[in-house]
Structures are given as C-alpha cells and as structure tokens.
Design an enzyme around this catalytic site. Structure first.
Site, PDB file in Angstrom:
ATOM      1  N   LYS B 105       0.857  -1.274   0.230  1.00 16.19           N
ATOM      2  CA  LYS B 105      -0.042  -0.085   0.036  1.00 16.19           C
ATOM      3  C   LYS B 105       1.032   1.267   0.025  1.00 16.19           C
ATOM      4  O   LYS B 105       1.571   1.533   1.029  1.00 16.19           O
ATOM      5  CB  LYS B 105      -1.162   0.104   1.209  1.00 16.19           C
ATOM      6  CG  LYS B 105      -1.580   1.503   1.301  1.00 16.19           C
ATOM      7  CD  LYS B 105      -2.605   1.483   2.660  1.00 16.19           C
ATOM      8  CE  LYS B 105      -3.040   2.894   2.897  1.00 16.19           C
ATOM      9  NZ  LYS B 105      -3.683   3.205   4.037  1.00 16.19           N
ATOM     10  N   ALA B 192      -9.741   5.186   4.070  1.00 15.84           N
ATOM     11  CA  ALA B 192      -9.809   6.392   5.034  1.00 15.84           C
ATOM     12  C   ALA B 192     -11.126   7.272   5.118  1.00 15.84           C
ATOM     13  O   ALA B 192     -11.745   7.502   4.059  1.00 15.84           O
ATOM     14  CB  ALA B 192      -8.640   7.565   4.636  1.00 15.84           C
ATOM     15  N   THR B 215      -9.257   3.137  12.133  1.00 17.34           N
ATOM     16  CA  THR B 215      -9.832   3.825  13.273  1.00 17.34           C
ATOM     17  C   THR B 215     -11.293   3.636  13.588  1.00 17.34           C
ATOM     18  O   THR B 215     -11.707   3.594  14.574  1.00 17.34           O
ATOM     19  CB  THR B 215      -9.220   5.277  13.051  1.00 17.34           C
ATOM     20  OG1 THR B 215      -8.170   5.520  12.465  1.00 17.34           O
ATOM     21  CG2 THR B 215      -9.666   6.078  14.339  1.00 17.34           C
TER      22      THR B 215
END
Lengths: 67, 265
Positions: B105, B192, B215
């Site tokens: 990545k 994201a 997250t």
C-alpha cells in the site's frame, strides 16, 4: 572498533562484524526483521557474509500496527 | 468463490481490508481482525526499538502471513524516495524463499495536519514501484484524473480517501467516487474516512470494490463488535449494489399494498 549508525543512533561495533552478528547481538536472529545498509537492502540470505564497515548506515525494521 | 474481490490476480472473498493500528493490545487486534472477516491486513514498517525486549511478541506472530495477506504501508512517508525505500524493506521483510511479497500500500502524504496525499510524489513512487515489480495499491485523492493516471501507470488498485484519515467523517464526496469507479478497470477501494457501518455500506452501494479502515474499528467503544458490524455493512452494501437499487421517485409516493379491494369501497 568501527563507528556506524544503526536506526539513527551512532554505535561503536567490533570490526569485521557481519549483519548476522549485529542481529545476533540484539536478539533478532530468526525474528521477522529486514535490514537496509547504506540505502540498499541486505537480503536475508546474505546476512552472514555482509560485513559492516566504518561509516555504514543501517536500518533494521519490523512490522508494527498501522493503517 | 462467489463474487470475489480480485487484486493483482489473487481472489479474496472479503471486501473489507483492515488496519492494525491503535488497538489496546495484540489480543484485541486479533479479535477485531477475526470478527471483521478480513483477509487483508495493513501493517506499518518501523525501526526496531533499541533496547526492545526481544521476547516481546511481534505483530506478525499475532497475524501470521500464512493466514492473512499482509499489506505493508508507507504511512508517515512524505517523499517518493522514502516510500520506495520503506516498501523495499517491507518486501524483504515479508518475502519467503518460496514467494516474493510484491503487494503493498503506497501512501505519500503531503501535510501532517490533514494527511492528504502528495499526488505528484505518489505518482512518482508508483512508477518506480510498478517498474520494480510491486503490486501497488495506492492511497490517492478523490480525483478521477489522477486515479486514472495511477491506473495507467499499472497500479493494482486505486484507493481514494472518502474523508480525512482517522476523521470518521464518512463519504463526503460520493460524486467523485462514482466518477472514479465508472472510469476504473482496477479495483477501487475507499481508504480513509469511514466512521461507522453505514459509511461502509454507502461506499459499497456506490460501487466501490472494497473498503479499507482502521480507526473506525480500533477507536470504537467496542472494537470487536464494530468489526462485526463493518463485516455485515460491507456485505450488505455490496449485495445492494449488485441487486441494483430502485429508482428514486422525487415528490411522488407509490403504495406497496393493492389500491383495490379495500373494505367499505
């Protein structure tokens, strides 16, 4: 002794130490680590034969948690 | 395998990719990864700590590469050169005698306050890595032109942000994501910005091939429970996309029950 930089830290090491020897001294033999010497990868298969030299810059890395 | 996600020639049954940062400990990391059903986990590459206890468990002992596809990232890199160096180290770290580990990545950041990608450096790094045999999954701006450029370079997947890394702000520009999806021949993976399960479902309903998150799971009140929610959301969103949603009817209702045969008529 020779002066090298390992992960950004100056260190005095025995002359003629191999990459394998450096990893051994740190308890990293057999661990999942990778080594770069002066910007070039040192493949696992060559750890025993590659000798450190005065002024070498080494990076020893590991996988950590991240996104 | 029904409806697999194919990246660089390998088929995956899960369309959820999960990061391994920010968990309380390795036990929680593994439990969340298992609950998510993911087959691809991202890791960061960092210097070994000087003075680190060599007996401490390593992340790759908790998430063995024989079981999971490990996706090393270049988080924290702000130049193409640093990203390329990091991924060469990652390849060395993850390759075995039997198999070279080319999947990676790429992310080249531009500003620590918003973690937006530096696209000129990203394009430069992608060129170098593709020439060097890497299978590059690339974090990028939600810009259809630059996503196409990355695809033309030979990237294995383009991964536009849906909102800022770690922000949990959800899918802020579905129109741009659609433009990228409609143009792309390689997988498009939202990387994201997902904050909760509905965000992941929306990304998949738009036609994204997968969602990458960290997250949203790790910073949830109960990460393992959220990991399971994300698994279901990605599956539900994918099935809804494949099924094809009904057309939106603005300002006109249409009853589901028969208009005839009402009593008293």
């Amino acid at each position: 002794m020779i002066q090298v930089i390992v992960n950004g830290q100056p260190e005095a090491l025995a002359p003629d130490l191999s990459v394998f020897g450096l990893l051994e001294a740190r308890g990293l033999v057999g661990k999942r680590v990778a080594v770069e010497r002066n910007g070039e990868i040192v493949p696992k298969a060559r750890h025993a034969e590659v000798r450190l030299a005065e002024g070498d810059r080494l990076e020893i890395v590991v996988a950590v948690g991240g996104g | 395998m029904n409806d697999p996600l194919v990246i660089a020639g390998k088929a995956y049954s899960s369309r959820l990719l999960v990061g391994t940062g920010k968990y309380k400990d390795f036990a929680e990391t593994r439990a969340a990864i298992d609950a998510s059903g993911t087959e691809i986990v991202t890791v960061a590459i960092r210097r070994t700590n000087i003075g680190q206890n060599p007996g401490e468990p390593n992340l790759l002992d908790v998430l063995p590469p024989e079981r999971f596809t490990i996706l090393p990232n270049t988080a924290g890199c702000y130049t193409a050169d640093d990203a390329v160096r990091t991924l060469r180290l990652a390849r060395e770290l993850l390759s075995t005698e039997a198999r070279r580990h080319d999947l990676c990545k790429l992310e080249v950041l531009g500003d620590p306050s918003n973690l937006f990608p530096n696209m000129p450096e990203t394009l430069k790094a992608a060129e170098t890595l593709v020439k060097d045999g890497f299978d590059v999954m690339v974090y990028c701006a939600d810009d259809p032109i630059q996503a196409r450029m990355l695809e033309d370079i030979g990237c294995a997947a383009v991964m536009p942000l849906a909102s800022l890394i770690g922000s949990g702000m959800g899918i802020l520009n579905p129109w741009n994501l659609r433009l990228i999806i409609d143009n792309a021949k390689v997988p498009v993976i939202v990387d994201a910005g997902v904050g909760t399960a509905s965000d992941a479902a929306i990304a998949m309903e738009l036609g994204c091939d997968g969602v990458l998150m960290n997250t949203a799971i790790a910073a949830a009140g109960q990460p393992v429970l959220m990991a399971g929610a994300m698994k279901k959301a990605v599956e539900a969103g994918r099935e809804a996309f494949r099924a094809g949603r009904m057309p939106r009817k603005f300002y006109s209702a249409d009853p589901s029950s028969p208009a005839q045969g009402l009593i008293g008529s």
